[in-house]
Design a protein around this motif. Structure first.
Motif, PDB file in Angstrom:
ATOM      1  N   GLY A 193       5.716   5.533  36.724  1.00 53.99           N
ATOM      2  CA  GLY A 193       5.341   4.240  36.155  1.00 53.99           C
ATOM      3  C   GLY A 193       3.839   3.993  36.186  1.00 53.99           C
ATOM      4  N   GLY A 194       3.241   4.252  37.342  1.00 55.14           N
ATOM      5  CA  GLY A 194       1.797   4.036  37.479  1.00 55.14           C
ATOM      6  C   GLY A 194       1.005   4.929  36.542  1.00 55.14           C
ATOM      7  N   MET A 195       1.451   6.176  36.418  1.00 57.69           N
ATOM      8  CA  MET A 195       0.748   7.108  35.530  1.00 57.69           C
ATOM      9  C   MET A 195       0.871   6.672  34.079  1.00 57.69           C
ATOM     10  SD  MET A 195       2.087  10.463  37.472  1.00 57.69           S
ATOM     11  CE  MET A 195       1.269  11.884  36.813  1.00 57.69           C
ATOM     12  N   LYS A 196       2.031   6.120  33.715  1.00 58.48           N
ATOM     13  CA  LYS A 196       2.200   5.627  32.341  1.00 58.48           C
ATOM     14  C   LYS A 196       1.197   4.516  32.054  1.00 58.48           C
ATOM     15  CE  LYS A 196       7.066   6.681  31.752  1.00 58.48           C
ATOM     16  NZ  LYS A 196       8.405   6.198  31.969  1.00 58.48           N
ATOM     17  N   GLN A 197       1.045   3.601  33.031  1.00 62.86           N
ATOM     18  CA  GLN A 197       0.110   2.502  32.811  1.00 62.86           C
ATOM     19  C   GLN A 197      -1.328   3.010  32.746  1.00 62.86           C
ATOM     20  OE1 GLN A 197       2.487   0.950  31.690  1.00 62.86           O
ATOM     21  NE2 GLN A 197       2.086  -1.117  32.404  1.00 62.86           N
ATOM     22  N   ARG A 198      -1.635   4.002  33.586  1.00 61.42           N
ATOM     23  CA  ARG A 198      -2.980   4.608  33.508  1.00 61.42           C
ATOM     24  C   ARG A 198      -3.211   5.202  32.125  1.00 61.42           C
ATOM     25  NH1 ARG A 198      -5.395   6.079  38.768  1.00 61.42           N
ATOM     26  NH2 ARG A 198      -3.921   5.478  40.406  1.00 61.42           N
ATOM     27  N   SER A 246       5.461  -4.084  36.956  1.00 63.14           N
ATOM     28  CA  SER A 246       6.649  -3.247  37.150  1.00 63.14           C
ATOM     29  C   SER A 246       6.444  -2.212  38.263  1.00 63.14           C
ATOM     30  CB  SER A 246       6.985  -2.494  35.856  1.00 63.14           C
ATOM     31  OG  SER A 246       7.163  -3.398  34.807  1.00 63.14           O
ATOM     32  N   LEU A 247       5.279  -2.270  38.929  1.00 62.90           N
ATOM     33  CA  LEU A 247       4.981  -1.216  39.914  1.00 62.90           C
ATOM     34  C   LEU A 247       5.156  -1.729  41.339  1.00 62.90           C
ATOM     35  CD1 LEU A 247       1.695   0.147  38.294  1.00 62.90           C
ATOM     36  CD2 LEU A 247       4.043   0.857  37.846  1.00 62.90           C
ATOM     37  N   ASP A 248       5.323  -0.787  42.266  1.00 63.19           N
ATOM     38  CA  ASP A 248       5.440  -1.181  43.674  1.00 63.19           C
ATOM     39  C   ASP A 248       4.059  -1.529  44.242  1.00 63.19           C
ATOM     40  OD1 ASP A 248       4.290   1.281  45.288  1.00 63.19           O
ATOM     41  OD2 ASP A 248       5.487   2.081  43.636  1.00 63.19           O
ATOM     42  N   ALA A 249       4.056  -2.159  45.412  1.00 61.39           N
ATOM     43  CA  ALA A 249       2.832  -2.695  45.993  1.00 61.39           C
ATOM     44  C   ALA A 249       1.763  -1.618  46.213  1.00 61.39           C
ATOM     45  CB  ALA A 249       3.142  -3.398  47.309  1.00 61.39           C
ATOM     46  N   PHE A 250       2.173  -0.419  46.633  1.00 63.18           N
ATOM     47  CA  PHE A 250       1.191   0.644  46.900  1.00 63.18           C
ATOM     48  C   PHE A 250       0.525   1.098  45.618  1.00 63.18           C
ATOM     49  CE2 PHE A 250       4.122   0.977  50.503  1.00 63.18           C
ATOM     50  CZ  PHE A 250       3.206   0.831  51.541  1.00 63.18           C
ATOM     51  N   SER A 251       1.335   1.307  44.576  1.00 61.76           N
ATOM     52  CA  SER A 251       0.759   1.724  43.297  1.00 61.76           C
ATOM     53  C   SER A 251      -0.177   0.641  42.767  1.00 61.76           C
ATOM     54  CB  SER A 251       1.847   1.964  42.260  1.00 61.76           C
ATOM     55  OG  SER A 251       2.878   2.731  42.787  1.00 61.76           O
ATOM     56  N   ARG A 252       0.202  -0.592  42.982  1.00 64.17           N
ATOM     57  CA  ARG A 252      -0.628  -1.691  42.472  1.00 64.17           C
ATOM     58  C   ARG A 252      -2.021  -1.655  43.055  1.00 64.17           C
ATOM     59  NH1 ARG A 252       3.149  -6.667  41.140  1.00 64.17           N
ATOM     60  NH2 ARG A 252       1.209  -7.808  40.987  1.00 64.17           N
ATOM     61  N   ARG A 253      -2.108  -1.408  44.379  1.00 65.64           N
ATOM     62  CA  ARG A 253      -3.426  -1.351  45.023  1.00 65.64           C
ATOM     63  C   ARG A 253      -4.265  -0.251  44.385  1.00 65.64           C
ATOM     64  NH1 ARG A 253      -5.669  -5.267  47.311  1.00 65.64           N
ATOM     65  NH2 ARG A 253      -6.695  -4.090  48.964  1.00 65.64           N
ATOM     66  N   ALA A 254      -3.635   0.893  44.162  1.00 69.68           N
ATOM     67  CA  ALA A 254      -4.357   2.010  43.545  1.00 69.68           C
ATOM     68  C   ALA A 254      -4.803   1.641  42.136  1.00 69.68           C
ATOM     69  CB  ALA A 254      -3.469   3.251  43.508  1.00 69.68           C
ATOM     70  N   MET A 255      -3.944   0.932  41.411  1.00 65.45           N
ATOM     71  CA  MET A 255      -4.275   0.532  40.044  1.00 65.45           C
ATOM     72  C   MET A 255      -5.434  -0.457  40.028  1.00 65.45           C
ATOM     73  SD  MET A 255      -2.209   2.298  38.355  1.00 65.45           S
ATOM     74  CE  MET A 255      -1.698   1.809  36.770  1.00 65.45           C
ATOM     75  N   HIS A 256      -5.486  -1.339  41.039  1.00 65.54           N
ATOM     76  CA  HIS A 256      -6.591  -2.306  41.112  1.00 65.54           C
ATOM     77  C   HIS A 256      -7.927  -1.582  41.238  1.00 65.54           C
ATOM     78  CE1 HIS A 256      -3.649  -5.603  42.661  1.00 65.54           C
ATOM     79  NE2 HIS A 256      -3.522  -5.357  41.385  1.00 65.54           N
ATOM     80  N   HIS A 257      -7.970  -0.590  42.113  1.00 67.46           N
ATOM     81  CA  HIS A 257      -9.213   0.187  42.265  1.00 67.46           C
ATOM     82  C   HIS A 257      -9.590   0.841  40.954  1.00 67.46           C
ATOM     83  CE1 HIS A 257      -9.802  -0.353  46.511  1.00 67.46           C
ATOM     84  NE2 HIS A 257      -8.534  -0.027  46.763  1.00 67.46           N
ATOM     85  N   MET A 258      -8.591   1.415  40.284  1.00 66.09           N
ATOM     86  CA  MET A 258      -8.847   2.113  39.029  1.00 66.09           C
ATOM     87  C   MET A 258      -9.376   1.143  37.968  1.00 66.09           C
ATOM     88  SD  MET A 258      -7.312   2.564  35.841  1.00 66.09           S
ATOM     89  CE  MET A 258      -5.584   2.174  36.081  1.00 66.09           C
ATOM     90  N   VAL A 259      -8.713  -0.018  37.858  1.00 62.45           N
ATOM     91  CA  VAL A 259      -9.126  -0.978  36.828  1.00 62.45           C
ATOM     92  C   VAL A 259     -10.555  -1.457  37.065  1.00 62.45           C
ATOM     93  CG1 VAL A 259      -8.798  -3.372  36.113  1.00 62.45           C
ATOM     94  CG2 VAL A 259      -6.900  -1.797  36.035  1.00 62.45           C
ATOM     95  N   LEU A 260     -10.886  -1.710  38.341  1.00 60.85           N
ATOM     96  CA  LEU A 260     -12.246  -2.171  38.636  1.00 60.85           C
ATOM     97  C   LEU A 260     -13.270  -1.083  38.296  1.00 60.85           C
ATOM     98  CD1 LEU A 260     -11.745  -4.228  41.915  1.00 60.85           C
ATOM     99  CD2 LEU A 260     -12.333  -5.075  39.633  1.00 60.85           C
ATOM    100  N   ILE A 276      -1.517 -14.311  43.061  1.00 57.76           N
ATOM    101  CA  ILE A 276      -2.816 -14.917  43.365  1.00 57.76           C
ATOM    102  C   ILE A 276      -3.784 -13.893  43.948  1.00 57.76           C
ATOM    103  CG2 ILE A 276      -3.980 -16.701  44.720  1.00 57.76           C
ATOM    104  CD1 ILE A 276      -1.380 -18.307  44.647  1.00 57.76           C
ATOM    105  N   GLU A 277      -3.294 -13.072  44.862  1.00 62.02           N
ATOM    106  CA  GLU A 277      -4.187 -12.081  45.479  1.00 62.02           C
ATOM    107  C   GLU A 277      -4.722 -11.096  44.446  1.00 62.02           C
ATOM    108  OE1 GLU A 277      -1.507 -10.875  48.526  1.00 62.02           O
ATOM    109  OE2 GLU A 277      -2.699 -11.833  50.093  1.00 62.02           O
ATOM    110  N   GLU A 278      -3.866 -10.695  43.533  1.00 59.71           N
ATOM    111  CA  GLU A 278      -4.308  -9.782  42.480  1.00 59.71           C
ATOM    112  C   GLU A 278      -5.442 -10.418  41.677  1.00 59.71           C
ATOM    113  OE1 GLU A 278      -1.433  -8.802  39.217  1.00 59.71           O
ATOM    114  OE2 GLU A 278      -1.885  -6.727  39.735  1.00 59.71           O
TER     115      GLU A 278
END
Lengths: 242, 269
Positions: free
Chosen positions: B141-146, B168-182, B199-201
């Motif tokens: 899922g995370g790779m698809k969004q990337r 649609s992603l789990d909490a761990f993938s989300r953290r990784a995605m946040h770093h990537m997006v930034l 809110i935290e996101e």
């Protein structure tokens, strides 16, 4: 396995050769009639190719119309509901009245038999395209023909392939049946006509030889054409389940 | 900083089964170029509707969206949408083909670089280097969004519209995605409008937070926290409480029950 069962049934019940020919005589008939069978096969396949192509074009037009207007959508779905349950062969008497005995009537039956399942699959296919994929296409500035060809067609391909499969099967059945019922093809005909002729002349092994060919063609089209396309497309993309 | 997007007085009313449901009502705001703006609010508050109006997917009842002074009338690659769903890549194309298809569709293929090389450049940017030959079904899922983000970047949009892309992603993938997006945002300088109900996101990612109550823009808050955002930072907590307070105020459970536009809203908080 099938051949063995066949021979066993023959031996056990002692059916006469005239009704239940042996495998060897079917084989002999197949060999003796090979050129005629080949000619009839080519004739049948040409007829089906023509009919199926026409049916696909008609179905595509019908589907596009149905997707673009509420009135067309209602007309197409109503027609589908009424015509879909009608076996293609049931339209043959009317077709003979309209077009006379001959290729035209058979072609009409083939087109009629194939077009409804085609419309049904195409319509379902286009309506089940994931909204996100459609919107990505629009986001890329695609619309009209470009959107249809590059996004909608591949996205609905599992359904399109399913439609073609059913359409082919219906067309094939219809062509054989139409020629068989009235010998509708007239002097020149396809495999259905071949079966009709052999039955008329009580050449039972010839009848079975014709049936073997019909089965073999069905298998060949499924495995050589449809399974091949499937392997290269929807199975490769995993857009259908194995 | 120049204004890139101007949303003025947009109202969108949905009609379903003879009933009129207000999606958004008289919403106005503007976004400066290169900013990361979050739109936050509970489910059904119209935040996705706003994004879809900006993207040009929805016909508005009134108001208008201006992109660099030009009125938005239809979807276009200058505003590229990333959806929450994991089915937005074209499954019949490999990841690389998805990106090349996008670039060719909009006619933005860089000269002096092969499309494949350019696709690989964007894949590298989202941390998916070497995955060009994969079909979407082979990705997580995370790779698809990337990959979807790489495809979006390849058409060089002015604004990236992200509609709960990691929902649609789990909490761990989300953290990784946040770093990537930034990282992507810093490297490309693209303007981002990010819809979320987390809110935290919103705090972690954005310069500015637009808080929505049902159908309306409730508050427009600038994020005072220094980047990178540390959740242990003393002012993180107080800012979090401020935002959640804004949303709580907007969503008293009783009033939500009567709100036609937010049928699921009571479940969100």
């Amino acid at each position: 396995m099938l051949a063995l069962t066949w021979e066993l049934v023959r031996d056990v019940f002692q059916y006469p050769e005239l009704l239940f020919p042996g495998m060897t005589s079917i084989g002999k008939a197949l060999w003796a009639e090979k050129w005629e069978i080949l000619g009839k096969t080519v004739f049948s396949l040409k007829l089906i190719a023509t009919g199926l192509t026409a049916a696909v074009i008609l179905a595509a037009i019908g589907t596009i119309a149905a997707l673009n207007g509420k009135i067309f959508s209602e007309i197409v779905t109503d027609f589908m509901a009424i015509m879909h349950p009608l076996p293609g062969i049931a339209i043959l008497p009317a077709a003979i009245l309209w077009f006379g005995i001959g290729i035209k009537a058979i072609l009409f039956v083939i087109i009629f038999s194939a077009v409804w399942p085609l419309v049904n699959h195409f319509y379902t296919g286009f309506r089940s395209i994931p909204a996100n994929q459609l919107e990505v296409g629009k986001n890329l500035g695609l619309s009209g023909v470009r959107l249809a060809l590059w996004v909608m067609l591949p996205a609905s391909f599992p359904h399109i392939l399913g439609g073609l499969r059913t359409g082919w099967a219906r067309a094939w059945q219809a062509s054989v049946a139409a020629e068989l019922v009235f010998g509708a093809a007239g002097g020149d005909g396809g495999l259905g006509w071949f079966l009709y002729k052999k039955r008329f002349m009580m050449e039972t092994s010839g009848v079975f030889a014709g049936m073997v060919v019909i089965i073999l063609i069905g298998i060949a089209v499924e495995y050589l054409i449809f399974a091949g396309i499937e392997k290269r497309t929807v199975k490769k993309w995993k857009t259908i389940l194995d | 900083m120049s204004t890139i997007l101007n949303v003025s007085g947009i109202t969108k009313i949905y009609e379903s089964g003879g009933k009129k449901v207000i999606g958004v009502e008289k919403v106005s705001f503007s976004v400066e170029e290169g900013k990361f703006v979050s739109i936050i609010g509970p489910s059904g508050c119209g935040k996705s509707t706003i994004l879809r109006c900006i993207a040009g997917f929805e016909k508005m009842n009134c108001g208008q969206v201006m992109l660099e002074g030009e009125k938005v009338t239809k979807p276009g690659p200058d505003r590229f949408m990333i959806f929450q769903g994991l089915d937005q890549l074209f499954p019949w194309l490999t990841v690389e083909e998805n990106i090349v298809f996008a670039m060719k569709s909009v006619g933005k293929v860089t000269k002096g670089m092969s499309p494949a090389e350019e696709a690989e450049h964007y894949l590298d940017l989202v941390g998916l280097s070497g995955y060009g030959g994969y079909y979407p079904y082979q990705l997580s899922g995370g790779m698809k969004q990337r990959a979807s983000i790489a495809r979006a970047l390849s058409v060089k949009p002015k604004i990236l519209l992200m509609d709960e892309p990691f929902g649609s992603l789990d909490a761990f993938s989300r953290r990784a995605m946040h770093h990537m997006v930034l990282k992507v945002w810093e490297k490309t300088g693209v303007t981002v409008i990010f819809v979320t109900h987390d809110i935290e996101e919103a705090i972690d990612l954005s310069d500015r937070i637009l808080a929505f109550s049902p159908a309306r823009l409730k508050a427009d808050v600038t994020n005072p926290l220094p980047r990178p955002r540390e959740r242990s930072h003393p002012s993180y907590r107080s800012f979090f409480l401020k935002i959640s307070g804004l949303l709580e105020g907007a969503f008293k459970p009783d009033s939500d029950l009567k709100s036609a536009s937010a049928p699921e809203a009571t479940l969100a908080f």
